[in-house]
Motif scaffolding. Structure first.
Motif, short mmCIF file in Angstrom:
data_model
loop_
_atom_site.label_atom_id
_atom_site.label_comp_id
_atom_site.label_asym_id
_atom_site.label_seq_id
_atom_site.Cartn_x
_atom_site.Cartn_y
_atom_site.Cartn_z
N ALA A 9 -146.63 56.16 -14.88
CA ALA A 9 -146.84 55.14 -16.09
C ALA A 9 -146.92 55.11 -17.28
O ALA A 9 -146.60 53.80 -17.60
N ASN A 10 -145.86 56.38 -17.73
CA ASN A 10 -145.19 56.29 -19.11
C ASN A 10 -144.20 56.56 -18.47
O ASN A 10 -143.68 57.58 -19.20
N GLN A 11 -143.18 55.41 -17.83
CA GLN A 11 -141.76 56.01 -17.65
C GLN A 11 -140.76 55.70 -19.06
O GLN A 11 -140.22 56.51 -19.11
N TRP A 12 -141.64 55.04 -20.12
CA TRP A 12 -140.68 54.63 -21.55
C TRP A 12 -140.89 56.03 -22.60
O TRP A 12 -139.67 56.78 -23.11
N LEU A 13 -141.53 56.91 -22.08
CA LEU A 13 -141.41 58.58 -22.64
C LEU A 13 -140.73 59.46 -21.62
O LEU A 13 -140.25 60.33 -21.87
N THR A 14 -140.87 59.31 -20.38
CA THR A 14 -140.73 60.16 -18.91
C THR A 14 -138.93 60.13 -18.99
O THR A 14 -138.36 61.65 -19.00
N ILE A 15 -138.21 59.68 -18.96
CA ILE A 15 -136.79 59.40 -19.38
C ILE A 15 -136.10 59.75 -20.15
O ILE A 15 -135.66 61.22 -20.26
N PRO A 16 -136.66 59.34 -21.80
CA PRO A 16 -135.88 60.28 -22.83
C PRO A 16 -136.29 61.68 -22.73
O PRO A 16 -136.40 62.76 -22.78
N ILE A 17 -137.82 62.64 -22.35
CA ILE A 17 -137.85 63.72 -22.45
C ILE A 17 -137.82 64.13 -21.42
O ILE A 17 -136.75 65.67 -21.50
N PHE A 18 -136.37 63.31 -20.25
CA PHE A 18 -136.03 64.40 -19.34
C PHE A 18 -134.71 64.28 -19.65
O PHE A 18 -134.27 65.43 -19.65
N ILE A 19 -134.41 63.29 -20.53
CA ILE A 19 -133.25 63.86 -20.91
C ILE A 19 -132.90 64.78 -22.63
O ILE A 19 -131.81 65.83 -22.06
N LEU A 44 -146.20 67.32 -23.44
CA LEU A 44 -147.59 67.99 -23.72
C LEU A 44 -148.06 66.91 -24.59
O LEU A 44 -148.63 66.48 -24.53
N ILE A 45 -147.32 66.08 -25.13
CA ILE A 45 -147.75 65.07 -26.74
C ILE A 45 -148.31 64.30 -25.35
O ILE A 45 -149.17 63.01 -25.77
N ALA A 46 -146.81 63.22 -24.66
CA ALA A 46 -147.43 62.32 -23.23
C ALA A 46 -148.31 62.20 -22.79
O ALA A 46 -149.41 61.55 -22.75
N TRP A 47 -148.95 64.19 -21.83
CA TRP A 47 -149.85 64.33 -21.30
C TRP A 47 -150.99 63.59 -22.06
O TRP A 47 -152.01 63.27 -21.54
N ALA A 48 -151.16 64.44 -23.83
CA ALA A 48 -152.38 64.29 -24.33
C ALA A 48 -153.04 62.44 -24.58
O ALA A 48 -153.91 62.42 -24.86
N ILE A 49 -151.69 61.83 -25.16
CA ILE A 49 -152.22 61.15 -25.40
C ILE A 49 -152.75 59.87 -24.03
O ILE A 49 -153.17 58.60 -24.45
N ALA A 50 -151.60 60.13 -23.33
CA ALA A 50 -152.23 59.34 -22.22
C ALA A 50 -153.70 59.10 -21.35
O ALA A 50 -154.27 60.67 -21.82
#
Length: 99
Positions: A11-21, A93-99
């Motif tokens: 749902a938050n791909q805008w966060l997932t892609i930079p984190i993956f990079i 972890l931050i992305a998981w906590a805020i979502a």
């Protein structure tokens, strides 16, 4: 639980892609530093360290780089890689906590 985590990151791909990079950069620097430590060890006739670093990468390359002063470049690569890995994990972890 796993489905929830997957849904959060999808749902938050805008966060997932930079984190993956960031994570990929960290893994690349960490492993390349391990291979550079192997080359440094072999060049300094430390065959045990060199051969084990070729096989195990940064698992044995990082302790070698911390022990011997001639491995400052591999050490800097592996420390930067670890910092990128830690940053990626903290961001996930931050992305998981805020979502």
């Amino acid at each position: 639980m796993e489905q929830e985590i997957l849904q959060v990151f999808l749902a938050n791909q805008w966060l997932t892609i930079p984190i993956f990079i960031v994570l990929v950069i960290g893994i690349t620097l960490f492993w390349f530093g391990g291979l550079m430590a192997a080359l440094t060890a072999l060049g300094n006739d430390r065959w045990g360290w060199g051969l084990s670093s070729i096989v195990l990468g940064p698992i044995t390359g990082f302790p070698y780089a911390l022990i011997y002063k001639e491995a400052t470049y591999p050490k800097s690569l592996m420390i930067k890689g670890l910092l990128f890995l830690l940053a990626g994990l903290v961001l996930s972890l931050i992305a998981w906590a805020i979502a």
